[in-house]
Scaffold this motif. Structure first.
Motif, PDB file in Angstrom:
ATOM      1  N   THR A 179       1.055   3.743  -3.028  1.00  0.00           N
ATOM      2  CA  THR A 179       0.472   5.644  -2.710  1.00  0.00           C
ATOM      3  C   THR A 179       1.892   6.248  -3.459  1.00  0.00           C
ATOM      4  O   THR A 179       1.443   7.288  -3.403  1.00  0.00           O
TER       5      THR A 179
ATOM      6  N   SER B 230      -0.222  15.676   9.073  1.00  0.00           N
ATOM      7  CA  SER B 230      -0.794  14.438   8.851  1.00  0.00           C
ATOM      8  C   SER B 230      -1.028  13.528   7.714  1.00  0.00           C
ATOM      9  O   SER B 230      -1.339  12.290   6.996  1.00  0.00           O
TER      10      SER B 230
ATOM     11  N   TYR C 266      -6.082   8.593   1.179  1.00  0.00           N
ATOM     12  CA  TYR C 266      -7.044   8.602   2.547  1.00  0.00           C
ATOM     13  C   TYR C 266      -7.956   7.699   2.063  1.00  0.00           C
ATOM     14  O   TYR C 266      -8.301   7.254   3.188  1.00  0.00           O
ATOM     15  N   PHE C 267      -8.098   7.016   0.666  1.00  0.00           N
ATOM     16  CA  PHE C 267      -8.881   6.298   0.340  1.00  0.00           C
ATOM     17  C   PHE C 267      -8.018   4.452   0.480  1.00  0.00           C
ATOM     18  O   PHE C 267      -9.099   3.992   1.017  1.00  0.00           O
ATOM     19  N   LEU C 268      -7.095   4.487   1.004  1.00  0.00           N
ATOM     20  CA  LEU C 268      -6.382   3.540   1.198  1.00  0.00           C
ATOM     21  C   LEU C 268      -6.728   2.925   2.855  1.00  0.00           C
ATOM     22  O   LEU C 268      -5.628   2.380   3.607  1.00  0.00           O
ATOM     23  N   GLY C 269      -6.699   4.023   3.855  1.00  0.00           N
ATOM     24  CA  GLY C 269      -6.763   4.411   5.425  1.00  0.00           C
ATOM     25  C   GLY C 269      -5.842   4.626   5.802  1.00  0.00           C
ATOM     26  O   GLY C 269      -5.648   4.333   6.747  1.00  0.00           O
ATOM     27  N   LEU C 270      -4.941   5.486   4.693  1.00  0.00           N
ATOM     28  CA  LEU C 270      -3.313   5.621   5.271  1.00  0.00           C
ATOM     29  C   LEU C 270      -2.934   7.265   6.567  1.00  0.00           C
ATOM     30  O   LEU C 270      -2.259   7.265   6.898  1.00  0.00           O
TER      31      LEU C 270
ATOM     32  N   ASP D  91      -4.124   9.623   9.117  1.00  0.00           N
ATOM     33  CA  ASP D  91      -4.902   9.776  10.617  1.00  0.00           C
ATOM     34  C   ASP D  91      -5.435  11.108  10.810  1.00  0.00           C
ATOM     35  O   ASP D  91      -4.330  12.573  10.571  1.00  0.00           O
ATOM     36  N   THR D  92      -6.915  11.625  10.149  1.00  0.00           N
ATOM     37  CA  THR D  92      -7.602  13.109  10.483  1.00  0.00           C
ATOM     38  C   THR D  92      -7.387  13.522  12.435  1.00  0.00           C
ATOM     39  O   THR D  92      -8.183  14.404  12.018  1.00  0.00           O
TER      40      THR D  92
ATOM     41  N   ASN E 252       0.716  -1.617   0.234  1.00  0.00           N
ATOM     42  CA  ASN E 252       0.076   0.294  -0.068  1.00  0.00           C
ATOM     43  C   ASN E 252       0.990   1.455  -0.115  1.00  0.00           C
ATOM     44  O   ASN E 252       0.996   1.840  -0.469  1.00  0.00           O
TER      45      ASN E 252
END
Length: 437
Positions: free
Chosen positions: A161, A334, A197-201, A203-204, A157
């Motif tokens: 990215t 982030s 962000y789509f891959l969940g990497l 942190d917001t 991933n």
């Protein structure tokens, strides 16, 4: 790209155009300026603050006669990382301060005796390979960011990215026109961030918790720490000034050509170098990375034909304002490391390629034994990481060793003239310098 008729160096545009012109410069420098502190673990907000303050100081020192924006210097990435291991970030800031002082010393010498002496020790055959060393030495850092997660494990991933970020940056560089073509790094960061962000990497959490107004995290001598001198850090940081000084002079030549003025004669190379030094000292005093003039902003001026120092000053003020917006700093913090890694692959390669371009532009014949020896030794010593251990606490790192050995070889080997090529970058004389005080 927002364009109009040519605006002179001391002209003040209409208020609405002034704001838009300044915003263009802010966006042009933004991506690269925040990347450097991200890589060396400094505050991006502080980098924006010192970038703005440094630019304003530069405009003041050059008497408002040179339209140049100053941002974070890539040449100091590895030296800051190395200095941090020895004396912490505080030690790195002391080293940056010392490097800034070198600019002041060189400026005084140039004001007194001209600039030809600098040409004698910094021909293209030395500067070009040293610049290549800067980019290639950073290659491992970029690839590691692109491939390995926070647990130092290979991650597909992460690699995906990084490659997507790199691809977007390359497309923006090659095919986007006008203003959009001047901010490919920004496009790469935004596109890569969205993919991550789509891959969940991403942190917001920090973005949600950040305040809109926030004072940048600063490292201030005698306030947050007590400065102490270290020969090891001095040997790591100070020699980098050799490279950044030559880069600075090259940038002055480009700005002069674009604006149709000879800034090396008026207000004088000594003033522009001193301005760079003052900006770096300011950055070191507040915890930001050393500053240097930005080619991205020269590109903006080339297209818009807007050379107003008031526009540059406006961009500096906007950068200072942005540095106090906590949400902006939180968003930058982030950004996942593979996104930065993807952008860095191209950026660090471009740095190395610019060193090669210096050799080509100056028509340096690498087939000559003298040039072949100097360039080969610099590249292997620098990239290989050779260092000199003076004692238990003092170490001269690879980049400095490469530069010093390169200068020494240039001074002692015969046939010096073949190492200068067609360069006229330093075409100044003592008489000309005396007229620019």
């Amino acid at each position: 790209m927002i364009q109009g008729k040519e605006v002179g160096i001391r002209e003040i545009p209409r208020a609405d155009k002034w704001l838009l012109f300044s915003l263009q410069h802010l966006f042009a420098m933004f991506g690269a300026t925040v990347l450097v502190p991200f890589l060396v673990d400094l505050s991006p907000a502080t980098a924006l603050l010192t970038s703005g303050l440094g630019t304003l100081a530069y405009l003041l020192v050059t008497k408002g006669q040179i339209p140049a924006y100053l941002g974070s210097s890539f040449a100091f990435i590895i030296p800051i990382q190395s200095a941090t291991l020895i004396g912490g970030m505080e030690g790195a800031m002391v080293g940056a301060f010392l490097a800034g002082l070198v600019y002041g010393v060189v400026a005084l010498i140039i004001k007194s005796i001209g600039v030809n002496w600098l040409m004698k020790i910094l021909p293209p055959i030395v500067v070009g390979p040293v610049i290549m060393v800067i980019g290639l030495s950073l290659a491992g850092s970029a690839v590691n960011q692109a491939m390995y997660n926070t647990a130092s494990e290979y991650s597909m991933n992460y690699l995906m990215t990084a490659l997507v970020t790199l691809g977007i940056t390359i497309i923006a560089t090659m095919f986007f026109k006008g203003f959009f073509g001047l901010v490919p790094i920004l496009f790469g960061l935004v596109g890569g961030y969205s993919f991550a962000y789509f891959l969940g990497l991403v942190d917001t959490t920090g973005i949600k918790e950040a305040a809109w107004f926030s004072v940048p995290e600063m490292i201030v001598p005698f306030v947050t720490y007590t400065p102490s001198f270290s020969w090891s850090i001095a040997f790591i940081m100070v020699p980098v000034a050799v490279v950044t000084l030559s880069e600075h002079i090259g940038q002055q030549m480009v700005i002069s050509k674009v604006a149709g003025r000879n800034f090396i004669k008026k207000p004088g190379l000594h003033r522009s170098i001193l301005g760079d030094g003052v900006a770096t000292v300011i950055a070191a005093g507040l915890g930001g990375p050393p500053n240097t003039t930005y080619g991205e902003n020269i590109g903006v001026m080339t297209i818009t034909r807007v050379f107003s120092v008031f526009v540059i000053g406006g961009a500096a003020v906007l950068a200072i304002i942005f540095s106090f917006i906590g949400k902006v700093s939180a968003v930058i913090s982030s950004i996942p490391s593979p996104v930065m890694g993807g952008v860095s692959i191209l950026l660090f390669g471009i740095i190395a390629s610019s060193g090669l371009r210096m050799l080509i532009d100056n028509q340096i014949n690498i087939g000559e034994k003298r040039n072949l020896i100097i360039s080969s030794v610099i590249l292997v010593l620098g990239i290989g990481g050779a260092f000199i251990q003076v004692n238990e606490s003092v170490q001269i790192p690879g980049m400095a060793v490469a530069a010093i050995v390169g200068i020494f070889l240039h001074l002692v080997l015969p046939n010096k003239e073949i190492s200068y090529g067609q360069s006229d970058m330093f075409g100044d004389t003592k008489e000309e310098s005396s007229q620019t005080k």
